[in-house]
Design an enzyme around this catalytic site. Structure first.
Site, PDB file in Angstrom:
ATOM      1  N   TRP A 156     -33.355   4.715 -16.046  1.00 11.95           N
ATOM      2  CA  TRP A 156     -32.746   6.051 -16.127  1.00 11.95           C
ATOM      3  C   TRP A 156     -33.536   7.004 -15.227  1.00 11.95           C
ATOM      4  O   TRP A 156     -34.664   6.668 -14.819  1.00 11.95           O
ATOM      5  CB  TRP A 156     -32.754   6.574 -17.574  1.00 11.95           C
ATOM      6  CG  TRP A 156     -31.650   7.565 -17.817  1.00 11.95           C
ATOM      7  CD1 TRP A 156     -31.767   8.910 -17.978  1.00 11.95           C
ATOM      8  CD2 TRP A 156     -30.249   7.260 -17.888  1.00 11.95           C
ATOM      9  NE1 TRP A 156     -30.519   9.471 -18.161  1.00 11.95           N
ATOM     10  CE2 TRP A 156     -29.572   8.479 -18.099  1.00 11.95           C
ATOM     11  CE3 TRP A 156     -29.498   6.088 -17.781  1.00 11.95           C
ATOM     12  CZ2 TRP A 156     -28.178   8.560 -18.214  1.00 11.95           C
ATOM     13  CZ3 TRP A 156     -28.109   6.161 -17.895  1.00 11.95           C
ATOM     14  CH2 TRP A 156     -27.471   7.388 -18.115  1.00 11.95           C
ATOM     15  N   ASP A 212     -33.572  16.361 -12.281  1.00 11.21           N
ATOM     16  CA  ASP A 212     -32.881  17.627 -12.564  1.00 11.21           C
ATOM     17  C   ASP A 212     -31.898  17.474 -13.719  1.00 11.21           C
ATOM     18  O   ASP A 212     -31.717  16.380 -14.254  1.00 11.21           O
ATOM     19  CB  ASP A 212     -32.175  18.142 -11.311  1.00 11.21           C
ATOM     20  CG  ASP A 212     -30.952  17.310 -10.948  1.00 11.21           C
ATOM     21  OD1 ASP A 212     -30.892  16.112 -11.324  1.00 11.21           O
ATOM     22  OD2 ASP A 212     -30.044  17.841 -10.298  1.00 11.21           O
ATOM     23  N   GLU A 215     -29.531  14.738 -13.651  1.00 11.10           N
ATOM     24  CA  GLU A 215     -30.180  13.426 -13.724  1.00 11.10           C
ATOM     25  C   GLU A 215     -30.104  12.642 -12.419  1.00 11.10           C
ATOM     26  O   GLU A 215     -30.045  11.420 -12.419  1.00 11.10           O
ATOM     27  CB  GLU A 215     -29.559  12.594 -14.856  1.00 11.10           C
ATOM     28  CG  GLU A 215     -29.278  13.377 -16.115  1.00 11.10           C
ATOM     29  CD  GLU A 215     -29.022  12.482 -17.314  1.00 11.10           C
ATOM     30  OE1 GLU A 215     -27.897  12.000 -17.427  1.00 11.10           O
ATOM     31  OE2 GLU A 215     -29.952  12.273 -18.117  1.00 11.10           O
ATOM     32  N   GLU A 216     -30.072  13.343 -11.308  1.00  4.67           N
ATOM     33  CA  GLU A 216     -29.909  12.656 -10.026  1.00  4.67           C
ATOM     34  C   GLU A 216     -31.057  12.916  -9.061  1.00  4.67           C
ATOM     35  O   GLU A 216     -31.436  12.051  -8.284  1.00  4.67           O
ATOM     36  CB  GLU A 216     -28.597  13.113  -9.358  1.00  4.67           C
ATOM     37  CG  GLU A 216     -27.361  12.697 -10.129  1.00  4.67           C
ATOM     38  CD  GLU A 216     -26.086  13.310  -9.565  1.00  4.67           C
ATOM     39  OE1 GLU A 216     -26.181  14.194  -8.683  1.00  4.67           O
ATOM     40  OE2 GLU A 216     -25.000  12.903 -10.011  1.00  4.67           O
TER      41      GLU A 216
END
Ligand SMILES: *[C@@H]1O[C@H](CO)[C@@H](O)[C@H](O)[C@H]1NC(C)=O
Ligand SMILES: *[C@@H]1O[C@H](CO)[C@@H](O)[C@H](O)[C@H]1NC(C)=O
Ligand SMILES: *[C@@H]1O[C@H](CO)[C@@H](O)[C@H](O)[C@H]1NC(C)=O
Ligand SMILES: *[C@@H]1O[C@H](CO)[C@@H](O)[C@H](O)[C@H]1NC(C)=O
Length: 648
Positions: A156, A212, A215-216
């Site tokens: 993740w 961020d 999530e990227e």
């Protein structure tokens, strides 16, 4: 407090006097119709939004089967995409909206949800995960967990450093309510230990990159940094109120504010969403609109250092971000410059092909409602060279200057911004599912709902935008601390390592209603006070302090096998199967193979448990994961409850 309706209709003298002039009356009439349409949408959607939001909270929420007490699922969607997890950020933002609603109007059931959330987060802080654990705080930066509160161990984007800051802000919000109503010791003993860990994390790790909010991007995010600054300032103030201090907050907050300034790019004329990363993007991103609304403090006016919603920096960025979606979404085509459009995350987005999001479209409205509130309460609007383009798009004739509320220019700008804000809500109304459900996204080509259904954050965004439109604003966070807005001359890459301690919160005292101030303060010295309040009455019924919960499970067994219940509390053996509680088979029949037994639990107590089968040779067969969860209501008059399960 006032509703914004008043000014537009207060301008209704103006409205009537322009009816005879066809050139402007058309626009004004459209405005009144739009306002009515938005009024109607909000009136209907508000009830749906709060209901659906609560559906996504465990363990009782209608879409939260199997979700532990207090945990917020991102969405009930379990595939394409699978959002059936709890994210620290989303949950904190959802409860930020819940706490705000609760502080605005007391609601005992929301208070129970808040208590369960805090209990759940204290526990989550202790869960070791791929980001680390609590010993050095690293585990607090983990982005998401399974719905039973266990670690998510697949790959993740981690860590995500906004989570602890946002959770601290939300818990501080509830602590302030407790203090204001005379329950300071509850804030001190039960909530502060959780907040302190999160503040320590912020002070220690703020100057390291992370992922961020989308999530990227692994870098420095404006959204994360602005939340971190607020958390440290507000945390320091709460510490003082509670008779303690947060020296790391005081040492680090000015440096976070210093760093925050570097996101503003004077040459670009907008706030860069992400820095310390080279990903080829324009850095135009709704991240900055969200950062601004979640940092709103009405007492700060249009302060630019903190990117207040009405600051010239924030308004300039609002225009740049909104405009970045005008030409790229089919549903925005043909809409005139200066008119509201559907708002996505960032123009280069390719997730689900890149679409508008409900929560970003609502955030665009919310920022403007915030601005309207401050202009109205301060009595003027200031247009600077930085914000001129934003204002000119709405009122072409405007020039830089300060316009007092008595001036025509003020009224013209005010009404134009109000109409513009309503237009974003109208987009959401137009593209919401017909039954009021708000998904994560809506299709860039045809506007139909897309991706995860019933996104909890979408509903929270609706509730806060609607509250702002009604003139309901949150309590401020800056207080009287100069470090809230005063930027140091030189920025330093400092941090402060701290120590972390397990916060143990298992239940909140019952009966902590707003009446606190009229009675006494500091009524509770320890959380165990819960059990001594059996005779307290609120409303018309005697409040109970313990509930006898009858657990029943359907399980086919053979002669000699015993079904027992084991869980995470002393009464249930603390997961030690040799101390599990045996259930009775007295009601067992072949057509209804039930085992049952009663266990006394405290009000507000949240437990996890499982059933086991103990065989004649003493060997144990466990139920499948996940752990089951059960919470006793935090207040009530019923002394018995039942929980019926089927072996899993
Ligand atoms: C309630 O009591 C607290 C603690 O004594 C005090 O700080 C606060 O100002 C009071 N609030 C009101 C509304 O009286
Ligand atoms: C750390 O702080 C310094 C000083 O503000 C800044 O230049 C640097 O970019 C920061 N780095 C991160 C990852 O926050
Ligand atoms: C994120 O970026 C930092 C450098 O700023 C790097 O050290 C770290 O390994 C990166 N994390 C991931 C998961 O790529
Ligand atoms: C709207 O309908 C969808 C099915 O299309 C359903 O999943 C959802 O729960 C409904 N929402 C509301 C608010 O009733």
């Amino acid at each position: 407090m006032y509703g914004f309706t008043s000014l537009l209709l207060l301008g209704s003298c103006a409205f009537q006097s322009v009816l005879g002039r066809p050139d402007v009356s058309r626009a004004r009439r459209d405005g009144v119709l739009l306002q009515r349409a938005v009024n109607d949408f909000i009136a209907t959607e508000e009830k749906i939004a709060i209901e659906q939001l609560l559906c996504n909270i465990g363990s009782g929420g209608c879409n939260s089967q199997g979700v532990s007490s207090g945990l917020v699922i991102a969405s009930p969607s379990k595939s394409e995409p699978d959002y059936f997890y709890t994210w620290t950020r989303d949950a904190a933002l959802v409860f930020k909206a819940v706490v705000e609603r609760f502080a605005n109007e007391y609601d005992g059931s929301l208070q129970t949800e808040i208590a369960n959330y805090i209990i759940s987060q204290a526990k989550l802080q202790t869960v070791s995960n791929p980001s680390g654990d609590l010993s050095d705080g690293r585990g607090l930066g983990e982005a998401k967990y399974h719905v039973d509160g266990s670690a998510f161990t697949d790959g993740w984007g981690r860590p995500q450093r906004d989570g602890p800051a946002l959770r601290a802000i939300t818990l501080i919000g509830y602590s302030k309510w407790l203090v204001a109503n005379g329950y300071t010791s509850t804030a001190t003993s039960l909530v502060w230990p959780v907040i302190r860990n999160d503040l320590t994390y912020v002070a220690q790790y703020w100057n390291q990159t992370g992922f961020d909010l989308w999530e990227e991007v692994n870098g420095s995010s404006f959204f994360t940094t602005i939340a971190q600054h607020r958390a440290l300032i507000e945390g320091s103030a709460l510490a003082k109120t509670l008779g303690t201090s947060c020296s790391a907050c005081d040492a680090i907050a000015p440096q976070v504010l210093c760093f925050l300034q570097t996101f503003w790019s004077p040459s670009s004329g907008y706030t860069l969403a992400n820095t310390n990363v080279n990903n080829g993007r324009s850095a135009k991103d709704a991240n900055v609109i969200l950062g601004s609304i979640h940092n709103f403090d009405p007492s700060l006016g249009c302060d630019a250092a903190t990117f207040q919603p009405c600051s010239d920096r924030a308004l300039a960025s609002h225009k740049v971000v909104v405009d970045s979606f005008r030409s790229i979404y089919t549903i925005n085509s043909g809409i005139a410059a200066g008119s509201p459009v559907a708002v996505g995350r960032y123009p280069e987005d390719t997730y689900y092909n890149g679409n508008p999001w409900y929560l970003n479209t609502l955030a665009a409205a919310e920022q403007l409602y915030d601005a309207l509130y401050v202009w109205q309460s301060s009595g003027s609007i200031t247009v600077t060279a930085t914000s001129l383009a934003f204002f000119k798009a709405l009122v072409p004739s405007v020039t830089a200057g300060t316009y007092a509320s008595s001036s025509d220019t003020y009224t013209t700008i005010y009404n134009a911004v109000f109409l513009y804000a309503d237009g974003f809500v109208d987009k959401v109304s137009q593209y919401a599912q017909t039954n009021g459900s708000l998904a994560e996204q809506y299709d860039r080509n045809n506007g139909s709902p897309l991706s995860a259904r019933d996104l909890t954050w979408s509903y929270a965004s609706f509730l806060t935008a609607a509250a702002r439109r009604a003139g309901v604003v949150p309590a401020g966070w800056a207080g009287t601390n100069p470090a809230a807005t005063s930027v140091p001359g030189t920025c330093f890459a400092t941090s402060q390592a701290g120590s972390y301690t397990t916060a143990t919160v298992t239940a909140f005292p019952t009966g902590q209603t707003p009446s606190g101030n009229q009675t006494t303060t500091n009524t509770f010295t320890t959380p165990t006070a819960t059990t001594s309040r059996a005779s307290t009455t609120t409303g018309s019924c005697p409040q109970v302090s313990a509930v006898s919960v009858s657990f029943t499970v359907k399980k086919v067994t053979t002669y000699g096998q015993t079904v027992k219940i084991v869980g995470n509390v002393d009464k249930l053996g603390n997961w030690d199967t040799s101390k599990a509680v045996a259930l009775s088979a007295s009601q067992y029949t072949s057509s209804n193979p039930v085992w049952s037994g009663s266990i006394s639990l405290s009000t507000g107590q949240a437990i996890q448990y499982k059933y086991i089968v103990v065989n004649t040779d003493g060997s144990v067969t466990w139920e499948a994961d996940p752990n089951r969860a059960y919470s006793v209501a935090a207040s009530g008059c019923e002394s018995t409850a039942t929980k019926t399960d089927v072996w899993q």
